[in-house]
Design an enzyme around this catalytic site. Structure first.
Site, PDB file in Angstrom:
ATOM      1  N   HIS A 188       0.970  -1.050   0.188  1.00 26.41           N
ATOM      2  CA  HIS A 188       0.327   0.159   0.378  1.00 26.41           C
ATOM      3  C   HIS A 188       1.051   1.219   0.230  1.00 26.41           C
ATOM      4  CE1 HIS A 188      -4.060   1.780   0.381  1.00 26.41           C
ATOM      5  NE2 HIS A 188      -3.091   3.108   1.604  1.00 26.41           N
ATOM      6  N   CYS A 189       0.933   1.757  -1.388  1.00 23.41           N
ATOM      7  CA  CYS A 189       1.250   3.581  -0.849  1.00 23.41           C
ATOM      8  C   CYS A 189       1.409   4.506  -0.518  1.00 23.41           C
ATOM      9  CB  CYS A 189       2.090   2.971  -2.573  1.00 23.41           C
ATOM     10  SG  CYS A 189       3.346   4.748  -2.778  1.00 23.41           S
ATOM     11  N   PRO A 190       1.513   4.917   0.394  1.00 23.32           N
ATOM     12  CA  PRO A 190       1.040   5.815   0.875  1.00 23.32           C
ATOM     13  C   PRO A 190       0.675   7.733  -0.058  1.00 23.32           C
ATOM     14  CG  PRO A 190       3.066   5.987   2.207  1.00 23.32           C
ATOM     15  CD  PRO A 190       2.617   4.708   0.946  1.00 23.32           C
ATOM     16  N   ASN A 222      -1.588   6.574  -2.559  1.00 23.48           N
ATOM     17  CA  ASN A 222      -3.237   6.776  -1.774  1.00 23.48           C
ATOM     18  C   ASN A 222      -4.168   5.705  -2.247  1.00 23.48           C
ATOM     19  OD1 ASN A 222      -4.823   7.056   0.478  1.00 23.48           O
ATOM     20  ND2 ASN A 222      -5.927   8.186  -0.354  1.00 23.48           N
TER      21      ASN A 222
END
Length: 314
Positions: A104-106, A109
Site C-alpha cells: 500500500h503506497c501512501p 494513496n
C-alpha cells in the site's frame, strides 16, 4: 524547442502514469472465492475444529490455489469471508483483499497490485526521467551560480533549489525503480520478498518465476507497442498464476521429470496444469503436461493437507 518538446513529453507521461496509478481501483477476488451463505453460517456456528476444516475443504477443492499458510492451512480471510487466491493479501488500510498485492503506497494513496502494478512501474520510470531531465538542463546554470556567472537576481536561488530537488529525487527514485525492476525480473512482489510463498509441499521463494522473458510479459503483456504506455496490458486474471512447480523455471537447474532437486525424493506429485492456464498463455510454448500427474491430482486442489486448519492472515 527540442528541450521544450522533450520536457512536455516526459511531463505528460509522468502525469498520465501517476494518474492511472492513483485512480485505478485495486482488483478484488472474484465471487467464486467467496464463501456461500451456508458455508459462512457453518463457520460461524461450528466451533473451530474438523467441521470448519471440512467447510474450507469443500469451498476450496475446485479453486486454482496452490499456496498455503505457514501451518499448511488454506489461506482464508475472515474479514472478507473468502478463500484467498494465490498472491492475494488483505490490506489493512483498504480493508479488503487485493489481487497480487505488492504494497500500500501512501504516495499514491492506493494499493499497488495486479490492476495497477504496470502503471506504478511506469510512474517510477517517467518520474525518474523527468527529474533527470530537469537536473541535466539545469546543471549549466547551477555551475554558473557557484562561479558567479548569473545575474544577481532572486531567480538564481530558484535555480539552486530546483537542481537540488531534482537531483535528490533522482537518487531516491533510481533505487526504488531498480528494486522493482529486479522484482519484475524474478516475478516477485514486495510482500513475497519478506515472506516467501508457501506451496502445498514446501516454501519456494522463486515459485512463480518463469524466466526473465515470461516474467516481463506477465506484467507488460505480449504486445510491445503498449509497454511504454500507461494502458493495462498485463496477462492473466490476477486470481491464478503459472508456477515453476508445473513449469520448470529456466533460471533454476533442471532435474529429471521437471521437478526441483529439493523435491525429487517426495512421494507427492506437484499440481497438474493450473485450472486457468487458458487465460495465461505463458505456458503454451513449454513441454506438454503429464497426463499421469493430472489424473493423480484431479479433485485434490486445495485438499492436500489432511490437517487443514483455518488461519487468519493480514
Amino acid at each position: 524547442v527540442v528541450c521544450l518538446v522533450a520536457y512536455h513529453i516526459f511531463f505528460m507521461l509522468f502525469v498520465w502514469s501517476y494518474w492511472k496509478t492513483i485512480f485505478t481501483l485495486p482488483m478484488n477476488p472474484s465471487k467464486e472465492f467467496h464463501l456461500s451463505y451456508s458455508d459462512k453460517e457453518s463457520l460461524e456456528r461450528e466451533p473451530r475444529g474438523e467441521s470448519q476444516q471440512e467447510v474450507l475443504r469443500r469451498a476450496a477443492k475446485d479453486l486454482p490455489i496452490y499456496t498455503r499458510t505457514m501451518s499448511g492451512a488454506i489461506r482464508y480471510c475472515d474479514r472478507c469471508h473468502l478463500v484467498k487466491p494465490d498472491r492475494c493479501h488483505h490490506c489493512s488500510v483498504c480493508d479488503k483483499c487485493i489481487l497480487k498485492m505488492d504494497h500500500h503506497c501512501p504516495w499514491v494513496n492506493n494499493c499497488v497490485g495486479f490492476s495497477n502494478y504496470k502503471f506504478f512501474l511506469l510512474f517510477l520510470a517517467y518520474s525518474l526521467l523527468y527529474c533527470l531531465f530537469i537536473a541535466a538542463t539545469d546543471l549549466q546554470y547551477f555551475i554558473k551560480f557557484w562561479t558567479n556567472g548569473l545575474p544577481d537576481t532572486q531567480a538564481k536561488f530558484h535555480i539552486m533549489f530546483l537542481f537540488f530537488a531534482a537531483a535528490m529525487f533522482s537518487v531516491s527514485l533510481s533505487s526504488l525503480f531498480g528494486y522493482h525492476c529486479w522484482l519484475v525480473s524474478k516475478n516477485k512482489s514486495t510482500l513475497e520478498v519478506f515472506r516467501a510463498p508457501i506451496f502445498r509441499h514446501r516454501t519456494d521463494k522463486n515459485g512463480f518465476s518463469l524466466g526473465f522473458s515470461k516474467n516481463l510479459r506477465q506484467v507488460f503483456g505480449d504486445e510491445k507497442k503498449y509497454w511504454l504506455l500507461p494502458v493495462f496490458s498485463s496477462l492473466g486474471d490476477g486470481c491464478s498464476f503459472p508456477t515453476c512447480l508445473v513449469n520448470q523455471d529456466p533460471e533454476q537447474a533442471s532435474t529429471p521429470g521437471g521437478l526441483n532437486s529439493t523435491s525429487k525424493n517426495e512421494n507427492h506429485l506437484f499440481p497438474a496444469k493450473p485450472l486457468r492456464d487458458s487465460q495465461s498463455h505463458l505456458l503454451t510454448d513449454t513441454l506438454s503436461w503429464s497426463e499421469t500427474s493430472g489424473k493423480a491430482e484431479k479433485g485434490k486442489v486445495g485438499m492436500s493437507n489432511p490437517a487443514l486448519t483455518m488461519e487468519n492472515e493480514t
